[in-house]
Design a protein around this motif. Structure first.
Motif, short mmCIF file in Angstrom:
data_model
loop_
_atom_site.label_atom_id
_atom_site.label_comp_id
_atom_site.label_asym_id
_atom_site.label_seq_id
_atom_site.Cartn_x
_atom_site.Cartn_y
_atom_site.Cartn_z
N GLU A 1 0.83 -1.21 0.00
CA GLU A 1 0.00 0.00 0.00
C GLU A 1 0.86 1.26 0.00
OE1 GLU A 1 -3.30 0.06 -0.49
OE2 GLU A 1 -2.99 -2.09 -0.77
N LYS A 2 1.94 1.23 0.77
CA LYS A 2 2.86 2.38 0.79
C LYS A 2 3.52 2.55 -0.59
CE LYS A 2 3.91 1.74 5.70
NZ LYS A 2 4.94 1.29 6.66
N ILE A 3 3.87 1.42 -1.20
CA ILE A 3 4.51 1.46 -2.51
C ILE A 3 3.54 2.04 -3.55
CG2 ILE A 3 5.34 0.00 -4.40
CD1 ILE A 3 6.65 -1.76 -2.28
N LYS A 4 2.28 1.61 -3.50
CA LYS A 4 1.29 2.14 -4.43
C LYS A 4 1.12 3.65 -4.25
CE LYS A 4 -1.45 -2.11 -4.75
NZ LYS A 4 -2.72 -2.76 -4.35
N SER A 5 1.12 4.11 -3.02
CA SER A 5 1.00 5.55 -2.76
C SER A 5 2.20 6.30 -3.32
CB SER A 5 0.87 5.81 -1.26
OG SER A 5 -0.36 5.34 -0.77
N SER B 1 8.99 0.59 -8.02
CA SER B 1 8.38 0.27 -9.30
C SER B 1 8.62 -1.19 -9.67
CB SER B 1 8.93 1.18 -10.40
OG SER B 1 8.59 2.52 -10.15
N ARG B 2 9.87 -1.65 -9.47
CA ARG B 2 10.19 -3.05 -9.76
C ARG B 2 9.39 -3.98 -8.85
NH1 ARG B 2 15.46 -0.89 -9.90
NH2 ARG B 2 15.89 -1.78 -7.84
N GLN C 1 2.47 -7.48 -8.93
CA GLN C 1 1.30 -7.62 -9.81
C GLN C 1 1.41 -8.87 -10.67
OE1 GLN C 1 1.42 -3.80 -11.74
NE2 GLN C 1 0.04 -2.85 -10.24
N GLN C 2 2.62 -9.17 -11.16
CA GLN C 2 2.82 -10.39 -11.95
C GLN C 2 2.56 -11.64 -11.11
OE1 GLN C 2 6.55 -10.45 -14.08
NE2 GLN C 2 6.30 -8.35 -14.78
N LEU C 3 3.00 -11.59 -9.83
CA LEU C 3 2.76 -12.72 -8.93
C LEU C 3 1.26 -12.89 -8.69
CD1 LEU C 3 3.71 -14.92 -6.97
CD2 LEU C 3 3.93 -13.14 -5.21
N GLN C 4 0.56 -11.78 -8.47
CA GLN C 4 -0.89 -11.86 -8.27
C GLN C 4 -1.58 -12.49 -9.48
OE1 GLN C 4 -1.78 -7.69 -7.25
NE2 GLN C 4 -2.58 -8.42 -5.30
N ARG D 1 -3.12 -6.98 -20.40
CA ARG D 1 -2.79 -7.07 -18.97
C ARG D 1 -2.96 -8.50 -18.45
NH1 ARG D 1 -5.93 -2.09 -18.35
NH2 ARG D 1 -7.56 -3.31 -17.31
N ASP D 2 -3.33 -9.42 -19.33
CA ASP D 2 -3.52 -10.83 -18.98
C ASP D 2 -4.60 -11.01 -17.93
OD1 ASP D 2 -2.89 -13.46 -19.51
OD2 ASP D 2 -1.46 -13.61 -17.86
N GLU D 3 -5.64 -10.16 -17.97
CA GLU D 3 -6.74 -10.25 -17.02
C GLU D 3 -7.88 -11.11 -17.55
OE1 GLU D 3 -7.92 -6.48 -15.39
OE2 GLU D 3 -5.85 -5.81 -15.19
N ILE D 4 -7.87 -11.41 -18.84
CA ILE D 4 -8.78 -12.39 -19.42
C ILE D 4 -7.95 -13.31 -20.32
CG2 ILE D 4 -10.89 -11.00 -19.34
CD1 ILE D 4 -10.42 -10.19 -22.23
N ALA D 5 -8.43 -14.54 -20.47
CA ALA D 5 -7.67 -15.52 -21.27
C ALA D 5 -7.79 -15.24 -22.76
CB ALA D 5 -8.18 -16.93 -20.96
N PHE D 6 -8.97 -14.82 -23.19
CA PHE D 6 -9.20 -14.52 -24.61
C PHE D 6 -10.43 -13.65 -24.71
CE2 PHE D 6 -11.29 -18.54 -23.61
CZ PHE D 6 -12.58 -18.33 -24.07
N ALA D 7 -10.71 -13.17 -25.90
CA ALA D 7 -11.90 -12.36 -26.15
C ALA D 7 -12.60 -12.86 -27.40
CB ALA D 7 -11.53 -10.88 -26.31
N LEU D 8 -13.92 -12.75 -27.40
CA LEU D 8 -14.72 -13.04 -28.59
C LEU D 8 -15.08 -11.70 -29.22
CD1 LEU D 8 -17.04 -15.79 -27.10
CD2 LEU D 8 -15.36 -16.13 -28.90
#
Length: 297
Positions: A4-8, A69-70, A76-79, A138-145
């Motif tokens: 949270e501190k990092i995001k701020s 930033s790193r 985020q990649q781990l999440q 962002r790899d938040e969905i596997a694919f789109a139609l």
């Protein structure tokens, strides 16, 4: 040093302001100020210096921000990795669909899929293609139609797999003078108000690309926001429009609308599964796509 501190910290660097950082983080300004103060206390250095109304990083702040930033990227990649792992373990499918496909194709396919695989979960995001594209990156969905377009074909980082053909048609009220004709020419359409969905709509893009290929520009373009609103506008005599024939089945059967081809216009578009080339498809995702393909045969 927590997330949270990092995001701020990263938000303040991005916006140059505690108040703007709080706005994009959906929290209070005192909370952001407290986070920055806690980081300064933890490292024993000043992170920001004020220049007018803007906050700028000190030399120590630049080094902390580079690390932050790193860290945030890795976090985020781990999440995302853990999220996809949970999805696979639970046999869950998470994909996106444009508004027309999500409204008229996905529910029918979902019913058939759940009948064959009642234990599997399906999550679908229905949105405009431009927004779905961001979710794919962002790899938040596997694919789109989505409908196939020239823009899509030129995106080398994406793979597109045709799954269905979608017949389009010009829709008119049954009492319209042109409804008596078997095929409508663009000359017949020149003086008639033409109803279209809003600018981000894949249907609108298809229609305007087809008109451009014929060298035709509608005289009066009326933006009604959605394809559903276009249907209702035509039923109520506001003009004519081009939509997927699948979306007007009920209105055609009830004789509230008639469907006609437009002379010289290609009236069939291809619907595709769009995915990143670097992402492998799971067995569950492949089974869902096969269900969609079988419905369209």
């Amino acid at each position: 040093m927590d997330s949270e501190k990092i995001k701020s910290l990263c938000a303040v660097v991005e916006t140059g302001s505690m108040s703007e950082a709080a706005r994009i983080l959906y929290c209070s300004q005192p909370a952001v100020t407290k986070h920055i103060a806690a980081l300064e206390s933890e490292f024993g250095v000043k992170i920001f210096q004020r220049e007018g109304k803007r906050l700028l990083l000190t030399e120590a702040g630049r080094r902390i921000h580079a690390f932050a930033s790193r860290f945030l990227d890795d976090y985020q990649q781990l999440q995302q990795a853990l999220y996809h792992l949970r999805m696979q373990e639970n046999h869950c499918i998470n994909f996106g669909a444009t508004n027309f496909i999500g409204t008229y194709l996905v529910p029918e396919a979902l019913a058939a899929y759940k009948e064959a695989h009642p234990d599997r979960q399906v999550m679908v995001t229905i949105d405009f293609w431009s927004n779905l594209l961001q979710l794919l990156h962002r790899d938040e969905i596997a694919f789109a139609l989505a409908p196939q377009t020239e823009e899509l074909l030129n995106m080398e980082e994406l793979e597109h797999l045709p799954v269905a053909e979608d017949a389009m048609c010009l829709i008119l009220p049954p009492e319209h003078p042109l409804a008596m004709q078997e095929e409508i020419s663009t000359e017949n359409l020149r003086e008639i108000p033409f109803l279209v969905p809003q600018g981000l709509s894949a249907t609108r893009r298809y229609v305007m690309e087809q008109f451009e290929s014929l060298g035709f520009t509608p005289h009066a373009l009326l933006d009604l926001g959605t394809a559903q609103a276009v249907k209702q506008g035509v039923i109520n005599g506001l003009g004519v429009g081009i939509v997927s024939r699948r979306s007007v089945r009920m209105e055609e059967l009830a004789q509230r609308l008639v469907c006609r081809p437009v002379q010289g216009m290609h009236m069939t578009r291809t619907l595709c599964v769009v995915k990143r080339k670097d992402r492998r498809m799971t067995a569950e995702e492949a089974a869902w796509i096969e269900t969609v393909r079988n419905l369209s045969v």
